[in-house]
Design an enzyme around this catalytic site. Structure first.
Site, PDB file in Angstrom:
ATOM      1  N   GLU A 129       0.829  -1.209   0.000  1.00  0.00           N
ATOM      2  CA  GLU A 129       0.000   0.000   0.000  1.00  0.00           C
ATOM      3  C   GLU A 129       0.869   1.266   0.000  1.00  0.00           C
ATOM      4  O   GLU A 129       1.787   1.394   0.809  1.00  0.00           O
ATOM      5  CB  GLU A 129      -0.915  -0.010   1.231  1.00  0.00           C
ATOM      6  CG  GLU A 129      -1.896   1.151   1.278  1.00  0.00           C
ATOM      7  CD  GLU A 129      -2.844   1.090   2.472  1.00  0.00           C
ATOM      8  OE1 GLU A 129      -3.858   1.807   2.477  1.00  0.00           O
ATOM      9  OE2 GLU A 129      -2.569   0.299   3.417  1.00  0.00           O
ATOM     10  N   LYS A 168      -9.297   3.045  -2.997  1.00  0.00           N
ATOM     11  CA  LYS A 168      -9.734   2.475  -1.719  1.00  0.00           C
ATOM     12  C   LYS A 168     -11.074   3.071  -1.316  1.00  0.00           C
ATOM     13  O   LYS A 168     -11.228   4.285  -1.216  1.00  0.00           O
ATOM     14  CB  LYS A 168      -8.670   2.765  -0.664  1.00  0.00           C
ATOM     15  CG  LYS A 168      -8.899   2.158   0.706  1.00  0.00           C
ATOM     16  CD  LYS A 168      -7.668   2.445   1.568  1.00  0.00           C
ATOM     17  CE  LYS A 168      -7.774   1.882   2.972  1.00  0.00           C
ATOM     18  NZ  LYS A 168      -6.543   2.143   3.749  1.00  0.00           N
ATOM     19  N   CYS A 219      -6.124  -2.713   1.883  1.00  0.00           N
ATOM     20  CA  CYS A 219      -5.981  -2.661   3.337  1.00  0.00           C
ATOM     21  C   CYS A 219      -7.317  -2.741   4.079  1.00  0.00           C
ATOM     22  O   CYS A 219      -7.923  -3.792   4.133  1.00  0.00           O
ATOM     23  CB  CYS A 219      -5.178  -1.414   3.738  1.00  0.00           C
ATOM     24  SG  CYS A 219      -4.491  -1.507   5.426  1.00  0.00           S
TER      25      CYS A 219
END
Length: 277
Positions: free
Chosen positions: A42, A115, A152
């Site tokens: 990430e 994300k 994540c």
């Protein structure tokens, strides 16, 4: 990967360049070993600055596609290797995302995932840095497989993982930056569950080391691959800079789905209207 240089040890551009250059030997090693799909961690080219709230890090954001994806595309084309490139994206002034670009094996930019789920708790003050994603849950047809990305904190939510499966993903990559604590237990629970519930492979990537000046805790690595049965079949260490390579057979997806019929036996008509949006 761990940091070679952090806040206070150079300019933001110098820190980014040091992290990029630290990745290059492992990217080259992957290519030389014949790796077909490579995923970096990430926001791979900076510290994970979200434990602080220093607006200076806004300067590290860049367009996608942009300078970093163009540099990585050279390695993708050189080695006929798909590369997933998680970076801090700047769409325009004040509009910033936690993003992963996907570069095909000929160096062509295929698109990006932003994300969707943004935490703001326990030292991860991400809403200070990122807007929630607005591109849905795309799946990219690469030279080697249909690939989805889930970044994540997304992994805590089964809904997007399900949509990626329904959209045809064969492999879902989850680039992460997560530290020891409750999430270390969840690390080996949630993603095998997503893989088993949806009948696809997952590649789960986490950075290593401790990052000053934030000192949030130890990034515990433990990157792994998990198969459509939910079984982890390759895992990296907790504390080493490391390239994890594994082989797997996409034919297992057909085999597993033929037994469990994840999509034939779904009963969306029985779920009703679950929520008001």
């Amino acid at each position: 990967m761990s940091l070679p240089k952090t806040e206070g040890e150079g300019t933001i551009e110098e820190i980014k360049e040091a992290m990029f250059q630290k990745h290059v030997p492992l990217i080259e090693t992957a290519g030389e070993q014949g790796v077909q799909i490579l995923c970096l961690q990430e926001i791979f080219n900076t510290p994970y600055f979200c434990p602080g709230q220093n607006a200076d890090w806004y300067q590290s954001a860049e367009p996608v596609p942009g300078p970093t994806t163009e540099r990585i595309a050279v390695y993708a084309a050189k080695y006929n290797m798909v590369i997933i490139v998680p970076v801090y994206e700047k769409e325009q002034a004040g509009v910033l995302y936690n993003t992963a670009a996907i570069i095909d094996a000929d160096g062509k930019y295929l698109g990006k995932y932003r994300k969707n789920h943004i935490p703001h708790t326990s030292g991860f003050w991400e809403k200070f840095f990122f807007k929630p994603g607005n591109l849905g849950y795309p799946v990219f047809q690469t030279r080697y497989a249909k690939v989805g990305i889930y970044i994540c904190y997304d992994r805590h939510f089964p809904d997007g993982a399900r949509v990626l499966g329904l959209n045809g993903a064969e492999i879902v990559y989850n680039p992460s930056a997560t530290v020891a604590g409750l999430s270390q237990y969840l690390w080996k629970l949630e993603q095998p569950a997503h893989a088993a519930a949806n009948g696809y492979f997952m590649g789960c990537i986490n950075r290593v080391g401790e990052e000053k000046p934030w000192n949030l805790g130890k990034f515990y690595g433990s990157s792994y691959f998990v198969d459509p049965r939910g079984q982890i079949f390759a895992q990296a260490s907790e504390d080493k800079d490391e390239l994890l390579v594994a082989e797997f057979d996409l034919g297992m997806i057909d085999e597993v789905r033929s037994v469990w019929q994840f999509f034939r036996d779904r009963r969306p008509e029985t779920y009703g209207k679950l929520t008001e949006l």
